[in-house]
Design an enzyme around this catalytic site. Structure first.
Site, PDB file in Angstrom:
ATOM      1  N   GLU A 158      -5.544  -8.695   0.535  1.00 17.11           N
ATOM      2  CA  GLU A 158      -6.307  -8.345   1.738  1.00 17.11           C
ATOM      3  C   GLU A 158      -7.739  -8.057   1.335  1.00 17.11           C
ATOM      4  O   GLU A 158      -7.978  -7.271   0.418  1.00 17.11           O
ATOM      5  CB  GLU A 158      -5.793  -7.059   2.426  1.00 17.11           C
ATOM      6  CG  GLU A 158      -4.482  -7.181   3.139  1.00 17.11           C
ATOM      7  CD  GLU A 158      -4.060  -5.858   3.813  1.00 17.11           C
ATOM      8  OE1 GLU A 158      -4.935  -5.076   4.227  1.00 17.11           O
ATOM      9  OE2 GLU A 158      -2.848  -5.623   3.902  1.00 17.11           O
ATOM     10  N   GLU A 195       0.802  -1.230   0.000  1.00 14.94           N
ATOM     11  CA  GLU A 195       0.000   0.000   0.000  1.00 14.94           C
ATOM     12  C   GLU A 195       0.835   1.282   0.000  1.00 14.94           C
ATOM     13  O   GLU A 195       0.353   2.328   0.409  1.00 14.94           O
ATOM     14  CB  GLU A 195      -1.012   0.002   1.169  1.00 14.94           C
ATOM     15  CG  GLU A 195      -2.009  -1.142   1.087  1.00 14.94           C
ATOM     16  CD  GLU A 195      -3.194  -1.001   2.031  1.00 14.94           C
ATOM     17  OE1 GLU A 195      -3.312   0.024   2.719  1.00 14.94           O
ATOM     18  OE2 GLU A 195      -4.022  -1.932   2.058  1.00 14.94           O
TER      19      GLU A 195
END
Ligand SMILES: *[C@@H]1O[C@H](CO)[C@@H](O)[C@H](O)[C@H]1NC(C)=O
Length: 320
Positions: free
Chosen positions: A245, A134
């Site tokens: 995720e 991320e």
């Protein structure tokens, strides 16, 4: 014409391993207290996850990590590696990339040390290596607005991916599938193309729960998830997309129309998770995030203590 039984068994094994998808959870390197997990902690988590009552597919036998450095050390390999060896857990390794070149160098050193120390016992368990997590999202306007750390530029991530490739060349980890994990919003941003080009696979983190600018009730969440994955697939030119995720909180604050709770978490699991398990490489968020303190929101499918009994029925059996 004769096919020996063993030949058929070998064929079947090849066939099923080609079809099998990695199925696991995400594992942080610390407890909520900040204390570093040790080998025995990782072993207990991996074993408990493998024993989950009612687990669908082939069970939860894979672990995604965020860092390769053991907590409390400068650059020792994370103790999740020997724990994975002892429990036959496959690993999606993580190289932390949002803290500058010195931290990246420590991650790379830990990876090299792990290859030397554990050899093929370790490297045969590696599902892939994620260079970063991320980092592009954190460098975007939304990430900055949410006061995340500054993240990293696409050129930096692409450079780090090349450095990891160079570091594993000629070792038993050579040829490992290297990619990067980010939010779908980062993957559809054309400015991040250098990272797509450098990656063998694309990891997507997608949370309809957090998409508060859209109608994000749990009833709409499967649609939002599919849109996110579809947009990512369209942006990455046929590279494999792994779900690194996703999940829905079992407790915590309401975000937009998304209301945490066991019933909604189970709905999300059934609608989003069940079609993925066994079919698409998936690391769910998450097994446990509430040890010892429960965060808000909390995504763990077990509570504060390790148990093989999940908070809701995870069996993926149709109940109506
Ligand atoms: C697109 O990506 C670039 C490079 O990572 C970043 O600087 C920019 O803020 C991103 N734009 C949006 C709208 O996220």
């Amino acid at each position: 014409m004769m096919h020996s039984a063993s030949h058929l068994v070998a064929l079947a094994a090849t066939f099923s391993s080609a079809l099998a998808a990695f199925q696991g959870f995400n594992y942080g390197s610390t407890f909520t207290s900040g204390a570093a997990k040790q080998q025995s902690d990782f072993e207990a988590e991996f074993k408990t996850a493998q024993g989950l009552v009612g687990a669908p597919g082939g069970g939860f036998t894979s672990a995604r990590l965020y860092t390769t450095v053991q907590g409390g050390t400068a650059n020792d390999p994370i103790s999740a590696i020997p724990a994975a060896i002892n429990t036959k857990t496959s690993l999606l390794l993580g190289i932390w990339c949002s803290a500058g070149d010195a931290t990246f160098a420590a991650e790379l050193q830990a990876l090299k040390s792990a290859i030397t120390k554990y050899g093929i016992d370790f490297t045969k368990l590696v599902a892939g290596i994620s260079v970063g997590s991320e980092d592009l999202y954190r460098a975007s306007p939304t990430g900055l607005l949410n006061k995340e750390n500054p993240g990293a530029e696409p050129s930096t991530i692409a450079r780090y991916i090349k450095e990891v490739r160079d570091a594993i060349a000629g070792t038993s980890l050579a040829g490992a599938q290297i990619g990067h994990v980010d939010t779908w919003t980062a993957w559809v941003n054309g400015s991040n193309k250098a990272v797509i080009d450098a990656s063998d696979w694309i990891g997507v983190d997608a949370y309809p729960y957090f998409q508060e600018t859209q109608a994000n009730s749990v009833a709409n969440s499967k649609g939002l998830f599919d849109d996110a994955v579809g947009a990512t697939q369209a942006a990455v030119g046929g590279k494999p997309v792994w779900i690194t995720e996703t999940g829905f909180p079992v407790s915590g604050k309401t975000v937009g129309q998304a209301v945490p709770g066991l019933e909604n978490a189970k709905t999300y699991w059934d609608q989003v998770g069940c079609p993925l398990f066994g079919a698409t490489n998936t690391w769910w968020y998450t097994f446990q995030d509430a040890a010892p303190a429960t965060p808000n929101p909390s995504f763990g499918i077990i509570g504060n203590s390790l148990t093989t009994t999940p908070l809701f029925d995870i069996s993926c059996k149709v109940t109506k």
